[in-house]
Enzyme design. Structure first.
Site, PDB file in Angstrom:
ATOM      1  N   SER A  95       0.821  -1.203   0.000  1.00  0.00           N
ATOM      2  CA  SER A  95       0.000   0.000   0.000  1.00  0.00           C
ATOM      3  C   SER A  95       0.860   1.260   0.000  1.00  0.00           C
ATOM      4  O   SER A  95       1.591   1.520  -0.950  1.00  0.00           O
ATOM      5  CB  SER A  95      -0.959  -0.057   1.200  1.00  0.00           C
ATOM      6  OG  SER A  95      -1.969   0.911   1.096  1.00  0.00           O
ATOM      7  N   ASP A 217     -10.784  -5.585  -3.628  1.00  0.00           N
ATOM      8  CA  ASP A 217     -10.136  -4.702  -2.658  1.00  0.00           C
ATOM      9  C   ASP A 217     -10.898  -3.387  -2.639  1.00  0.00           C
ATOM     10  O   ASP A 217     -10.926  -2.668  -3.637  1.00  0.00           O
ATOM     11  CB  ASP A 217      -8.673  -4.483  -3.062  1.00  0.00           C
ATOM     12  CG  ASP A 217      -7.904  -3.595  -2.095  1.00  0.00           C
ATOM     13  OD1 ASP A 217      -8.533  -2.936  -1.247  1.00  0.00           O
ATOM     14  OD2 ASP A 217      -6.663  -3.553  -2.197  1.00  0.00           O
ATOM     15  N   HIS A 246      -7.668  -5.532   1.420  1.00  0.00           N
ATOM     16  CA  HIS A 246      -6.502  -4.709   1.119  1.00  0.00           C
ATOM     17  C   HIS A 246      -5.219  -5.251   1.752  1.00  0.00           C
ATOM     18  O   HIS A 246      -4.128  -4.834   1.383  1.00  0.00           O
ATOM     19  CB  HIS A 246      -6.767  -3.282   1.626  1.00  0.00           C
ATOM     20  CG  HIS A 246      -5.788  -2.264   1.158  1.00  0.00           C
ATOM     21  ND1 HIS A 246      -5.568  -1.994  -0.184  1.00  0.00           N
ATOM     22  CD2 HIS A 246      -4.949  -1.435   1.848  1.00  0.00           C
ATOM     23  CE1 HIS A 246      -4.656  -1.041  -0.297  1.00  0.00           C
ATOM     24  NE2 HIS A 246      -4.260  -0.698   0.921  1.00  0.00           N
TER      25      HIS A 246
END
Length: 274
Positions: A95, A217, A246
């Protein structure tokens, strides 16, 4: 780095000629890699660290101005590599940290043999020519909810991001690491991440990139991974895994860890198959 070393928990374990550096995303810390690390330590030197602002770091030293952009995190990463005298690494970022790796690799491409980007997004807010998954109003509402009651916000946010209910181990773990962040720091980092636009950096990346994400996601639509793939300046490959959420390394390690290990050990070939 000597000052940075006092502020950021850096752990070096394992043995091997190649070094794998693991960077975590928003709301977590280096413990998010707990399912992956045991499979790496026999073959690789593994470096784990906590982003400034994560629960294990001292919140009193969080520099709101420095970390208002991802360059601050990228400079921290480069400082860690320099201090550890790492002249080449495989960087796996989740991320936020996948985009940190992008920026760091533009500054010092020689330090990265490849980037592995898990659940990455260069921009979360939709634009005229781009689908990021969120409208600005969505982010404003989430920010307001965080500011109003952080604990209550976590109870709603964690299950949505993980893709499970509050009883699941992964949701409880993500909730724990979110709760370990000081609320004002969490809000600042959240706003930085969800309002950045790093699309213009992609074309400057020359390091090979492995882009991996869940098929479902909430934070990163599959179209985003394809966008990254099409706009990077170097070789890249996309793999969408049959997981939800995620943080698949936490919520579905039995599916995700073998995929990550394959991308760590295999380079992109001329026919773009890992």
């Amino acid at each position: 780095m000597h000052q940075l070393k006092k502020l950021i928990t850096v752990k070096v374990i394992g043995s091997g000629e190649k070094t794998v550096v693991l960077g975590h995303g928003f709301g977590t810390d280096q413990s998010v890699w707990k399912h992956l690390v045991p499979y790496l330590v026999e073959d690789y030197r593994v470096v784990l660290y906590d982003n400034m602002g994560a629960g294990p770091t001292n919140p009193d030293y969080f520099d709101f101005e420095r970390y208002a952009s991802l360059e601050g995190y990228a400079y921290d990463l480069l400082a860690i590599l320099e201090e550890l005298q790492i002249d080449s690494c495989i960087y796996l970022g989740h991320s936020l940290s996948s985009m940190t790796g992008v920026i760091a690799s533009i500054f010092r491409p020689d330090l990265f043999s490849k980037l592995i980007m898990l659940s990455a997004s260069p921009r979360f807010i939709n634009a005229d020519d781009y689908y990021g998954g969120f409208e600005k109003e969505d982010i404003d509402q989430l920010s307001q909810a965080m500011d109003t009651n952080y604990k209550s916000w976590i109870e709603g946010f964690a299950p949505l991001v993980i893709g499970g209910d509050m009883d699941s181990v992964a949701v409880q773990e993500f909730s724990r690491t979110l709760f370990n962040m000081r609320p004002d720091i969490a809000l600042s980092v959240f706003r930085t991440i969800f309002t950045f636009d790093l699309r213009h950096f992609l074309c400057r990346v020359t390091v090979p990139c492995h882009i991996i994400q869940s098929s479902k996601d909430l934070a990163v639509p599959v179209a985003v991974s394809e966008y990254i793939h099409q706009n990077l300046g170097g070789k890249s490959i996309v793999e969408v895994i049959s997981t939800e959420g995620h943080l698949p390394q936490l919520s579905a390690p039995e599916v995700t860890i073998p995929v990550l290990l394959r991308h760590i050990s295999h380079d992109i070939t001329s026919n773009a198959a890992p």
